[in-house]
Design a protein around this motif. Sequence first.
Motif, mmCIF file in Angstrom:
data_model
loop_
_atom_site.group_PDB
_atom_site.id
_atom_site.type_symbol
_atom_site.label_atom_id
_atom_site.label_comp_id
_atom_site.label_asym_id
_atom_site.label_seq_id
_atom_site.Cartn_x
_atom_site.Cartn_y
_atom_site.Cartn_z
ATOM 1 N N CYS A 343 0.801 -1.357 0.040
ATOM 2 C CA CYS A 343 -0.029 -0.230 0.084
ATOM 3 C C CYS A 343 0.840 1.144 0.017
ATOM 4 N N THR A 344 1.987 1.208 0.208
ATOM 5 C CA THR A 344 2.960 2.326 0.302
ATOM 6 C C THR A 344 4.231 1.853 -0.442
ATOM 7 N N ASP A 345 5.249 2.947 -0.823
ATOM 8 C CA ASP A 345 6.288 2.644 -1.555
ATOM 9 C C ASP A 345 7.249 1.849 -0.924
ATOM 10 N N VAL A 346 7.997 0.950 -1.645
ATOM 11 C CA VAL A 346 8.797 0.123 -0.677
ATOM 12 C C VAL A 346 10.268 0.830 -0.880
ATOM 13 N N ILE A 347 10.901 1.046 0.444
ATOM 14 C CA ILE A 347 11.782 1.839 0.933
ATOM 15 C C ILE A 347 13.148 0.744 1.035
ATOM 16 N N THR A 348 14.111 0.779 0.353
ATOM 17 C CA THR A 348 15.209 -0.143 0.937
ATOM 18 C C THR A 348 16.380 0.398 1.726
ATOM 19 N N VAL A 349 16.302 -0.083 2.832
ATOM 20 C CA VAL A 349 17.266 0.381 3.804
ATOM 21 C C VAL A 349 18.722 -0.470 3.747
ATOM 22 N N VAL A 350 19.732 -0.051 3.522
ATOM 23 C CA VAL A 350 20.837 -0.645 3.391
ATOM 24 C C VAL A 350 21.925 -0.380 4.478
ATOM 25 N N TYR A 351 22.314 -1.529 5.098
ATOM 26 C CA TYR A 351 23.302 -1.211 6.382
ATOM 27 C C TYR A 351 24.595 -1.025 5.827
ATOM 28 N N GLY A 352 25.157 0.022 5.564
ATOM 29 C CA GLY A 352 26.271 0.131 4.738
ATOM 30 C C GLY A 352 27.534 -0.322 5.705
ATOM 31 N N SER A 353 27.443 0.232 6.871
ATOM 32 C CA SER A 353 28.840 -0.366 7.642
ATOM 33 C C SER A 353 28.845 -1.526 8.113
ATOM 34 N N GLN A 354 27.864 -2.341 8.071
ATOM 35 C CA GLN A 354 27.910 -3.889 8.273
ATOM 36 C C GLN A 354 28.508 -4.311 6.764
ATOM 37 N N ILE A 355 27.922 -3.704 6.026
ATOM 38 C CA ILE A 355 28.529 -4.426 4.512
ATOM 39 C C ILE A 355 29.783 -3.882 4.276
ATOM 40 N N ALA A 356 30.354 -2.912 4.813
ATOM 41 C CA ALA A 356 31.944 -2.632 4.851
ATOM 42 C C ALA A 356 32.904 -3.670 5.537
ATOM 43 N N CYS A 357 32.069 -3.855 6.800
ATOM 44 C CA CYS A 357 32.835 -4.786 7.693
ATOM 45 C C CYS A 357 32.595 -6.270 7.115
ATOM 46 N N LEU A 358 31.510 -6.486 6.316
ATOM 47 C CA LEU A 358 31.654 -7.757 5.751
ATOM 48 C C LEU A 358 32.742 -7.981 4.662
ATOM 49 N N VAL A 359 32.950 -7.055 3.809
ATOM 50 C CA VAL A 359 33.979 -6.731 2.752
ATOM 51 C C VAL A 359 35.518 -6.926 3.574
ATOM 52 N N ALA A 360 35.398 -5.914 4.434
ATOM 53 C CA ALA A 360 36.953 -6.040 4.990
ATOM 54 C C ALA A 360 37.015 -7.683 5.667
ATOM 55 N N TRP A 361 36.104 -8.240 6.349
ATOM 56 C CA TRP A 361 36.361 -9.518 6.711
ATOM 57 C C TRP A 361 36.709 -10.360 5.812
ATOM 58 N N ILE A 362 35.939 -10.545 4.634
ATOM 59 C CA ILE A 362 36.453 -11.185 3.187
ATOM 60 C C ILE A 362 37.740 -11.174 2.881
ATOM 61 N N ILE A 363 38.366 -10.054 2.964
ATOM 62 C CA ILE A 363 39.494 -9.627 2.229
ATOM 63 C C ILE A 363 40.677 -9.949 3.416
ATOM 64 N N ILE A 364 40.071 -10.012 4.745
ATOM 65 C CA ILE A 364 41.228 -10.394 5.795
ATOM 66 C C ILE A 364 41.132 -11.915 5.739
ATOM 67 N N MET A 365 40.081 -12.623 5.449
ATOM 68 C CA MET A 365 40.053 -13.916 5.489
ATOM 69 C C MET A 365 40.717 -14.569 4.412
#
Length: 393
Positions: A343-365
């Motif tokens: 009934c309302t517009d779909v709003i996408t909320v992205v957790y940027g800091s968590q994604i940055a940490c995920l990328v960092a951990w992937i590179i570290i591993m």
Amino acid sequence: NYYKKNYKEILKNTMVQLIFLAIAIGICAPISIIVYNSPPKKYQGTSISIQNTDLYFDPRNMSSFDKMDVEPNVYLNCHTHTYYSDGSLSPEMTIQYHILNGYNVMFMTDHNMISGGLAGQKIAQEKYSDQILVIPGIEWTNCRCHLNLIGIEEDVPLIKWPTNQEIKELIDYVHSKGGLVILNHYPWSEWAGLSQPSMQEWIEMGIDFLEVVNGITVDYQGIVFSKQNNLRYVTGTDLHFDERASGWTVLNVPINHTLSPTDKISSVVPYLTKESVLKALRDKSTQISFLFDAKGSIIQATSQHSSFNPKYTFYSAWINLGRLFHSYFELQRGMYSFVDGSCTDVITVVYGSQIACLVAWIIIMFFCFKFLFYILRKCAQLLIIKLYSKKKQ
């Protein structure tokens, strides 16, 4: 010396590997999210069972909300769903659930479709005609209201944002078919943000009943309003998943059978018909009340993880991966219309800091495994040289 002389080549290979890893994740992430968000029926990973099937819940030990001059012989649930729309139970299991919980009449009301109710009616007539009467209906669902249309046996037009006039025309149509209209869970519709008409407007549009108990929620102000405005009220479990039965709408339908305290509630079912129940409900002189117990019955449908679903097992890796990636963003959809999206517009909320940490951990591993691989290869080389030297000696 090798690493000193060839560091540029090694760095180039490492970058290629990182790029390949990024591409692989870029392909797998959207696929897994799509699979994870696919309809539950497609990848259902749970089995639904009804607990305590050897028991039978009798609600007659409770006092009715309103004093009744006659003993009720109908114990009714006015609101339930099956997996034809968004419930988890099949029509037959929904019927079994109601029988075990002391109902002898039920309205089967899937969202915006009559097919679930018709399927339930057919099953009840063929297999449970001496235990329960199933009357089909539709929960007409949109961005303004949820109405139970009872007694009709065909689909009705779906409108995402119906006007008051369009709602009134639908109510009149249901009445012309001999049916009834129930306004469902008015407080919940307010919480969900539906742009619903006022209660006074609903009375003017001609609703027959107000649902004042939905699940374990009691709309006390709705009861007070109904009494002040001569509006009748009913209850509904709004069964979707594993809710306990807690409310029973009760009334007396004139039949050639007396329900004694020692009889099972189902003993009157062979004497009831869809027409006789609807006629009694349409008759404003019929006393209607309800039984309610917040703790609910001990008989409920529960879901358990099942390893016997081959489709779920086959796709489980993608489903679990999609669950991981989906935790890094949220789709705020608002209330679902059951007509055409939210009934309302779909709003996408992205957790940027968590994604940055995920990328960092992937590179570290990645570099940790690269270093571990280097150490293991070096140890293997030294071991081979040592063994070779011993062999030559």
